[in-house]
Design a protein around this motif. Structure first.
Motif, PDB file in Angstrom:
ATOM      1  N   ASP A 368       0.810  -1.221   0.000  1.00 41.57           N
ATOM      2  CA  ASP A 368       0.000   0.000   0.000  1.00 41.57           C
ATOM      3  C   ASP A 368       0.839   1.266   0.000  1.00 41.57           C
ATOM      4  OD1 ASP A 368      -2.186  -1.634   0.084  1.00 41.57           O
ATOM      5  OD2 ASP A 368      -2.543  -1.412   2.255  1.00 41.57           O
ATOM      6  N   THR A 369       1.936   1.276   0.734  1.00 45.11           N
ATOM      7  CA  THR A 369       2.709   2.513   0.892  1.00 45.11           C
ATOM      8  C   THR A 369       3.772   2.697  -0.182  1.00 45.11           C
ATOM      9  OG1 THR A 369       4.219   1.379   2.431  1.00 45.11           O
ATOM     10  CG2 THR A 369       2.343   2.566   3.388  1.00 45.11           C
ATOM     11  N   LEU A 370       4.326   1.587  -0.700  1.00 40.67           N
ATOM     12  CA  LEU A 370       5.405   1.694  -1.693  1.00 40.67           C
ATOM     13  C   LEU A 370       4.940   1.351  -3.105  1.00 40.67           C
ATOM     14  CD1 LEU A 370       8.335   0.045   0.349  1.00 40.67           C
ATOM     15  CD2 LEU A 370       7.709   2.467   0.189  1.00 40.67           C
ATOM     16  N   ASP A 371       3.630   1.057  -3.224  1.00 37.13           N
ATOM     17  CA  ASP A 371       3.061   0.734  -4.528  1.00 37.13           C
ATOM     18  C   ASP A 371       3.788  -0.450  -5.167  1.00 37.13           C
ATOM     19  OD1 ASP A 371       1.331   0.917  -6.642  1.00 37.13           O
ATOM     20  OD2 ASP A 371       2.533   2.428  -7.718  1.00 37.13           O
ATOM     21  N   LEU A 372       3.914  -1.563  -4.416  1.00 32.03           N
ATOM     22  CA  LEU A 372       4.603  -2.755  -4.895  1.00 32.03           C
ATOM     23  C   LEU A 372       3.596  -3.867  -5.137  1.00 32.03           C
ATOM     24  CD1 LEU A 372       7.576  -2.868  -2.326  1.00 32.03           C
ATOM     25  CD2 LEU A 372       7.607  -1.875  -4.618  1.00 32.03           C
ATOM     26  N   ASP A 373       4.012  -4.826  -5.993  1.00 35.53           N
ATOM     27  CA  ASP A 373       3.151  -5.992  -6.144  1.00 35.53           C
ATOM     28  C   ASP A 373       3.385  -6.938  -4.961  1.00 35.53           C
ATOM     29  OD1 ASP A 373       5.481  -7.497  -6.584  1.00 35.53           O
ATOM     30  OD2 ASP A 373       5.357  -7.229  -8.753  1.00 35.53           O
ATOM     31  N   GLU A 374       2.535  -7.915  -4.812  1.00 38.80           N
ATOM     32  CA  GLU A 374       2.583  -8.781  -3.633  1.00 38.80           C
ATOM     33  C   GLU A 374       3.889  -9.549  -3.548  1.00 38.80           C
ATOM     34  OE1 GLU A 374      -0.146 -12.232  -1.432  1.00 38.80           O
ATOM     35  OE2 GLU A 374      -0.556 -11.654  -3.518  1.00 38.80           O
ATOM     36  N   PHE A 375       4.404 -10.044  -4.666  1.00 35.72           N
ATOM     37  CA  PHE A 375       5.626 -10.843  -4.664  1.00 35.72           C
ATOM     38  C   PHE A 375       6.813 -10.031  -4.154  1.00 35.72           C
ATOM     39  CE2 PHE A 375       9.511 -12.273  -6.842  1.00 35.72           C
ATOM     40  CZ  PHE A 375       9.592 -13.558  -6.334  1.00 35.72           C
ATOM     41  N   PHE A 376       6.925  -8.794  -4.661  1.00 38.41           N
ATOM     42  CA  PHE A 376       8.066  -7.967  -4.287  1.00 38.41           C
ATOM     43  C   PHE A 376       7.956  -7.562  -2.793  1.00 38.41           C
ATOM     44  CE2 PHE A 376      11.056  -4.437  -4.373  1.00 38.41           C
ATOM     45  CZ  PHE A 376      12.044  -4.955  -5.197  1.00 38.41           C
ATOM     46  N   ALA A 377       6.743  -7.265  -2.347  1.00 35.46           N
ATOM     47  CA  ALA A 377       6.543  -6.904  -0.937  1.00 35.46           C
ATOM     48  C   ALA A 377       6.904  -8.080  -0.032  1.00 35.46           C
ATOM     49  CB  ALA A 377       5.102  -6.484  -0.707  1.00 35.46           C
ATOM     50  N   GLN A 378       6.558  -9.305  -0.485  1.00 33.58           N
ATOM     51  CA  GLN A 378       6.897 -10.486   0.315  1.00 33.58           C
ATOM     52  C   GLN A 378       8.404 -10.694   0.383  1.00 33.58           C
ATOM     53  OE1 GLN A 378       4.671 -13.592  -1.612  1.00 33.58           O
ATOM     54  NE2 GLN A 378       2.795 -13.206  -0.435  1.00 33.58           N
ATOM     55  N   LEU A 380      10.625  -8.299   0.517  1.00 35.73           N
ATOM     56  CA  LEU A 380      11.117  -7.368   1.544  1.00 35.73           C
ATOM     57  C   LEU A 380      10.887  -7.939   2.954  1.00 35.73           C
ATOM     58  CD1 LEU A 380      10.023  -3.814   0.314  1.00 35.73           C
ATOM     59  CD2 LEU A 380      12.345  -4.688   0.532  1.00 35.73           C
ATOM     60  N   VAL A 381       9.695  -8.470   3.182  1.00 37.23           N
ATOM     61  CA  VAL A 381       9.372  -9.022   4.504  1.00 37.23           C
ATOM     62  C   VAL A 381      10.256 -10.237   4.790  1.00 37.23           C
ATOM     63  CG1 VAL A 381       7.581 -10.030   5.951  1.00 37.23           C
ATOM     64  CG2 VAL A 381       7.006  -8.194   4.370  1.00 37.23           C
ATOM     65  N   SER A 382      10.480 -11.061   3.814  1.00 35.25           N
ATOM     66  CA  SER A 382      11.309 -12.252   3.983  1.00 35.25           C
ATOM     67  C   SER A 382      12.735 -11.904   4.362  1.00 35.25           C
ATOM     68  CB  SER A 382      11.311 -13.100   2.703  1.00 35.25           C
ATOM     69  OG  SER A 382      10.001 -13.518   2.390  1.00 35.25           O
ATOM     70  N   GLU A 383      13.209 -10.744   3.896  1.00 32.15           N
ATOM     71  CA  GLU A 383      14.566 -10.298   4.215  1.00 32.15           C
ATOM     72  C   GLU A 383      14.650  -9.619   5.582  1.00 32.15           C
ATOM     73  OE1 GLU A 383      17.442 -10.766   2.739  1.00 32.15           O
ATOM     74  OE2 GLU A 383      16.497 -12.017   1.209  1.00 32.15           O
ATOM     75  N   TYR A 393      15.876   4.258   5.460  1.00 39.11           N
ATOM     76  CA  TYR A 393      17.169   4.745   5.964  1.00 39.11           C
ATOM     77  C   TYR A 393      18.231   3.663   6.129  1.00 39.11           C
ATOM     78  CZ  TYR A 393      14.079   8.645   6.972  1.00 39.11           C
ATOM     79  OH  TYR A 393      13.170   9.670   6.839  1.00 39.11           O
ATOM     80  N   VAL A 394      17.940   2.438   5.621  1.00 37.05           N
ATOM     81  CA  VAL A 394      18.934   1.389   5.702  1.00 37.05           C
ATOM     82  C   VAL A 394      20.024   1.641   4.651  1.00 37.05           C
ATOM     83  CG1 VAL A 394      17.950  -0.184   3.981  1.00 37.05           C
ATOM     84  CG2 VAL A 394      19.136  -1.120   5.979  1.00 37.05           C
ATOM     85  N   GLU A 395      21.198   1.081   4.902  1.00 38.84           N
ATOM     86  CA  GLU A 395      22.255   1.181   3.890  1.00 38.84           C
ATOM     87  C   GLU A 395      21.775   0.486   2.614  1.00 38.84           C
ATOM     88  OE1 GLU A 395      25.150   2.694   3.924  1.00 38.84           O
ATOM     89  OE2 GLU A 395      24.896   3.466   5.968  1.00 38.84           O
ATOM     90  N   GLN A 396      22.069   1.096   1.477  1.00 40.28           N
ATOM     91  CA  GLN A 396      21.538   0.581   0.210  1.00 40.28           C
ATOM     92  C   GLN A 396      22.041  -0.826  -0.089  1.00 40.28           C
ATOM     93  OE1 GLN A 396      22.050   2.227  -4.106  1.00 40.28           O
ATOM     94  NE2 GLN A 396      20.718   3.674  -3.008  1.00 40.28           N
ATOM     95  N   ASP A 397      23.209  -1.168   0.446  1.00 38.59           N
ATOM     96  CA  ASP A 397      23.769  -2.499   0.199  1.00 38.59           C
ATOM     97  C   ASP A 397      22.852  -3.604   0.717  1.00 38.59           C
ATOM     98  OD1 ASP A 397      25.921  -1.299  -0.939  1.00 38.59           O
ATOM     99  OD2 ASP A 397      27.252  -1.503   0.800  1.00 38.59           O
ATOM    100  N   GLU A 398      22.100  -3.301   1.785  1.00 37.47           N
ATOM    101  CA  GLU A 398      21.217  -4.316   2.357  1.00 37.47           C
ATOM    102  C   GLU A 398      20.008  -4.571   1.461  1.00 37.47           C
ATOM    103  OE1 GLU A 398      20.334  -4.186   6.493  1.00 37.47           O
ATOM    104  OE2 GLU A 398      22.119  -3.012   6.988  1.00 37.47           O
ATOM    105  N   LEU A 399      19.671  -3.612   0.629  1.00 41.07           N
ATOM    106  CA  LEU A 399      18.595  -3.819  -0.338  1.00 41.07           C
ATOM    107  C   LEU A 399      19.088  -4.546  -1.578  1.00 41.07           C
ATOM    108  CD1 LEU A 399      16.810  -0.350  -0.128  1.00 41.07           C
ATOM    109  CD2 LEU A 399      15.871  -2.538   0.642  1.00 41.07           C
ATOM    110  N   LEU A 400      20.360  -4.351  -1.888  1.00 37.71           N
ATOM    111  CA  LEU A 400      20.903  -4.953  -3.112  1.00 37.71           C
ATOM    112  C   LEU A 400      21.051  -6.458  -3.010  1.00 37.71           C
ATOM    113  CD1 LEU A 400      23.647  -2.290  -4.001  1.00 37.71           C
ATOM    114  CD2 LEU A 400      21.411  -2.623  -5.087  1.00 37.71           C
ATOM    115  N   VAL A 401      21.024  -7.018  -1.781  1.00 38.63           N
ATOM    116  CA  VAL A 401      21.162  -8.475  -1.649  1.00 38.63           C
ATOM    117  C   VAL A 401      19.872  -9.191  -2.040  1.00 38.63           C
ATOM    118  CG1 VAL A 401      22.877  -8.259   0.190  1.00 38.63           C
ATOM    119  CG2 VAL A 401      20.459  -8.446   0.782  1.00 38.63           C
ATOM    120  N   ILE A 402      18.768  -8.423  -2.196  1.00 40.16           N
ATOM    121  CA  ILE A 402      17.494  -9.027  -2.584  1.00 40.16           C
ATOM    122  C   ILE A 402      17.519  -9.334  -4.079  1.00 40.16           C
ATOM    123  CG2 ILE A 402      14.993  -8.701  -2.678  1.00 40.16           C
ATOM    124  CD1 ILE A 402      15.267  -6.718  -0.391  1.00 40.16           C
ATOM    125  N   ASP A 403      17.076 -10.536  -4.430  1.00 33.49           N
ATOM    126  CA  ASP A 403      17.071 -10.937  -5.837  1.00 33.49           C
ATOM    127  C   ASP A 403      16.241  -9.964  -6.665  1.00 33.49           C
ATOM    128  OD1 ASP A 403      18.645 -13.111  -5.303  1.00 33.49           O
ATOM    129  OD2 ASP A 403      16.962 -14.517  -5.107  1.00 33.49           O
TER     130      ASP A 403
END
Length: 537
Positions: A368-378, A380-383, A393-403
Motif C-alpha cells: 500500500d505505501t510503496l506501490d509494490l506488487d505482492e511478490f516484491f513486498a513479500q 522485503l518481509v522475507s529479508e 534509511y537502511v544502507e543501500q547495500d542491504e537492499l541490493l542483496v534481494i534478488d
C-alpha cells in the motif's frame, strides 16, 4: 502478712520454685517481689515517699528503706522524697546536691488487698520475663525446622508445644487436609517470630517453599556443606513441587545427590510432605535454558525472553501442550514461580498462524505505501524488513542483496519510503497543531510529529506538561495488582520508546525549562559510576 523471720526464707523458696517452673532467672522473680513489696509499703507510708525494698539473696531478709535526695532549695517540690542541703546537714556530715540519705523503716504489715496487689505485680513481672525469654530464644530460629507436639486445635489452627513455648500452625499453612490429634509429633518450619502484646507469637508452616528446602538440607549433606545450593523452590503443597539446584563441584551431580541412592533422600522428603511429588531441576543462569528444564517432562521447541516485561514465550509441539501446561495449569504455574517470569505457552501451529498473520500485515503495508506488487513486498518481509523506516534509511547495500534489486530499484524504493514518511509527518504535524500542541513540544528533539499527536490527545500539549510526566507514563511498565502483573500502556510505547529513553527525554525537558541544574545531573551520574566501580571491585 508481715515480712518476719518466719517467712523470710519462704520468699527465696517461692522465687526459686516460680523461676524453675517458668524457666526464667530466679533473680527476676526476686526483683518482682521487691517491687511489689515497695508498692505495698508506699500505700502504707504514702505514695510520695521513695520507698525501696531489698531482699537478701542468701537469707531472704527484706529491708525497707526510705530514700531522700538532696536538691537545691528552690527546686524542692516533694518534701517526702527530697530535702535541702540545710536539712540534710542534720543527718549527713557534708551533703552535696544529688546525694541521697537512706534510712531504714519498719516492715509493713500486708493486708489482704495489699497482698493481692503484690501477687499481681509478681505475676505480671514473671509473665513479662517469660515472654522475653521465649522471644530471645526463638527470634534467631526463624527460617529453621522445629519438632513439636500437638497440644490442641482451635478453629482449624493447631497449637504446637515447641519446648519452651507454643507455636501456631494456621489452617492455611497445613498441607492439604492434614489432621492432628493431641500428642501427635509434628515437624514444622518456623516462618516468623513476632513480639506482640500477649507475648511472642511463633508462626509455623508446612506449606512454605523453604520448608522443603530445609528438609533437603537435612537429608543431603552436600547441601548442608554448601557444595550444592538450592537456587529456587516452587510448591503446590501436598501435590507437586519443583526445586532448582546447582553444584559448585564439577564432580558432583546436583540432581543425583538430591535423589540419593535408589531415591532414598528425595523419598524421605516426599514422605514428610504427605506424598508431594518433587521435580529436581539443574539450575542454569541462562533463564530460557532453565525454563526448558523446568517445564519437563514437556518438550520445548522455542523460547523467546522479554526481560523488560519479565515475560517469556514458549512454543511447544501441538501434542505437548497439555503436558506443558499440566493438570489445572500446575506445571506451567510452578515453572513460572521457579523462574519468576510470566510464561505464555503456545503450540507450533499457533505460532505459525501468528507469524503468518504478521507476514501478511507487513506485506500489505509495503504494497500500500510503496506501490509494490505482492511478490516484491513479500521479498522485503522475507529479508527481515518490518517497517518503512528500515527501508527508507537502511544502507543501500542491504537492499541490493534481494534478488532482482539493482541500484536504481533500491534508490526508487528508498525515495518512495521517505516521501511516504514525510507525508505522514506533515499530516501528523497538522493534527498535533489542531489539538493545541505548543511549538515548544513540536520542536523538542526526540519527539516525532506522530508522538506529539499521541501526547496532545492525552492533554500533554506543552514542554511543561511533558516535563511533569513520569518515565513509565511515556514508556509503559508493569504493576502488580492482587498478585497479578498488569501491563501499563505508555503514551510513546508504540513508537519504541523504552524507560531509559523516556527518562532521558523528561530530564532534558526539565533542564531546558530550568527546573533542574545540569551540573547536578553530572555529579549524580559520576556518583552512580563510582558506586558501580566499587561494587565491581
Amino acid at each position: 502478712m508481715a515480712i518476719t523471720s518466719a517467712n523470710q526464707l519462704e520468699l527465696l523458696q517461692t522465687a526459686e520454685a516460680v523461676a524453675r517452673e517458668k524457666m526464667i532467672d530466679p533473680g527476676l522473680v526476686v526483683e518482682a517481689m521487691e517491687e511489689s513489696l515497695a508498692r505495698a509499703a508506699k500505700s502504707r507510708y504514702g505514695a510520695e515517699m521513695d520507698i525501696r525494698v531489698a531482699i537478701d539473696r542468701k537469707t531472704g531478709r527484706a529491708t525497707f528503706t526510705r530514700v531522700r535526695t538532696v536538691v537545691e532549695e528552690e527546686e524542692l517540690e516533694n518534701y517526702q522524697a527530697e530535702l535541702t542541703v540545710k536539712q540534710a546537714k542534720q543527718y549527713m556530715a557534708d551533703p552535696q546536691i544529688g546525694d541521697t540519705y537512706v534510712e531504714e523503716v519498719p516492715p509493713v504489715e500486708l493486708g489482704r488487698i495489699a497482698a493481692q496487689s503484690a501477687k499481681q505485680v509478681i505475676l505480671q513481672k514473671v509473665r513479662e520475663a517469660e515472654r522475653d525469654r521465649q522471644y530471645d530464644e526463638f527470634k534467631d530460629r526463624a527460617g529453621t525446622i522445629i519438632n513439636g507436639l500437638v497440644k490442641r486445635e482451635e478453629y482449624g489452627n493447631v497449637i504446637v508445644d515447641v519446648g519452651r513455648g507454643e507455636g501456631i500452625l494456621r489452617r492455611n499453612e497445613k498441607i492439604g487436609r492434614e489432621a492432628y490429634r493431641p500428642g501427635d509429633r509434628i515437624r514444622c518450619y518456623i516462618k516468623d517470630v513476632r513480639r506482640e502484646t500477649r507475648g511472642p507469637q511463633i508462626f509455623l508452616s508446612r506449606t512454605d517453599p523453604q520448608f522443603m528446602a530445609e528438609l533437603f538440607k537435612m537429608e543431603v549433606p552436600e547441601i548442608y556443606d554448601g557444595i550444592i545450593e538450592i537456587k529456587a523452590v516452587a510448591r503446590d503443597p501436598g501435590s507437586r513441587a519443583k526445586i532448582g539446584v546447582i553444584s559448585y563441584d564439577s564432580g558432583i551431580d546436583p540432581v543425583g545427590a538430591c535423589v540419593g541412592m535408589r531415591g532414598s533422600r528425595v523419598q524421605a522428603v516426599v514422605n514428610e510432605l504427605q506424598g508431594e511429588k518433587i521435580d529436581i531441576i539443574p539450575w542454569n543462569e541462562d533463564m530460557p535454558t532453565f525454563l526448558v528444564n523446568a517445564l519437563q517432562p514437556a518438550e520445548v521447541s522455542k523460547v523467546v525472553l522479554d526481560e523488560e516485561a519479565e515475560r517469556i514465550e514458549v512454543v511447544v509441539p501441538d501434542e505437548q501442550l497439555s503436558l506443558a501446561i499440566g493438570r489445572r495449569g500446575q506445571n506451567v504455574r510452578l515453572a513460572s514461580q521457579l523462574t519468576g517470569l510470566d510464561i505464555d505457552i503456545m503450540t507450533e501451529e499457533d505460532e505459525s498462524k501468528r507469524r503468518q498473520a504478521e507476514f501478511e500485515v507487513r506485506t500489505k503495508l509495503f504494497m500500500d505505501t510503496l506501490d509494490l506488487d505482492e511478490f516484491f513486498a513479500q521479498l522485503l518481509v522475507s529479508e527481515g524488513f518490518t517497517n518503512l523506516e528500515e527501508v527508507a534509511y537502511v544502507e543501500q547495500d542491504e537492499l541490493l542483496v534481494i534478488d532482482g534489486v539493482d541500484s536504481s530499484t533500491a534508490e526508487e524504493l528508498q525515495t518512495r519510503a521517505r516521501e511516504h514518511l514525510e507525508a505522514q509527518a506533515r499530516a501528523a504535524l497538522e493534527r498535533a497543531t489542531e489539538l493545541g500542541a505548543d511549538e515548544s513540544l513540536l520542536n523538542f528533539e526526540g519527539l516525532t510529529p506522530q508522538m506529539c499527536v499521541a501526547l496532545a490527545e492525552d492533554n500533554v500539549k506543552s514542554l511543561e506538561d511533558f516535563a511533569t510526566c513520569a518515565d513509565w507514563e511515556l514508556a509503559g511498565g508493569w504493576t502488580t495488582v492482587n498478585g497479578q502483573r498488569v501491563k501499563d500502556d505508555g503514551l510513546l510505547e508504540p513508537y519504541g520508546i523504552d524507560l531509559e529513553e523516556a527518562q532521558n527525554m523528561v530530564m532534558t525537558a526539565r533542564v531546558l525549562l530550568g527546573w533542574v541544574d545540569p551540573d547536578d545531573l553530572v555529579s549524580e551520574s559520576a556518583e552512580v559510576e563510582d558506586d558501580a566501580v566499587e561494587a565491581e571491585e
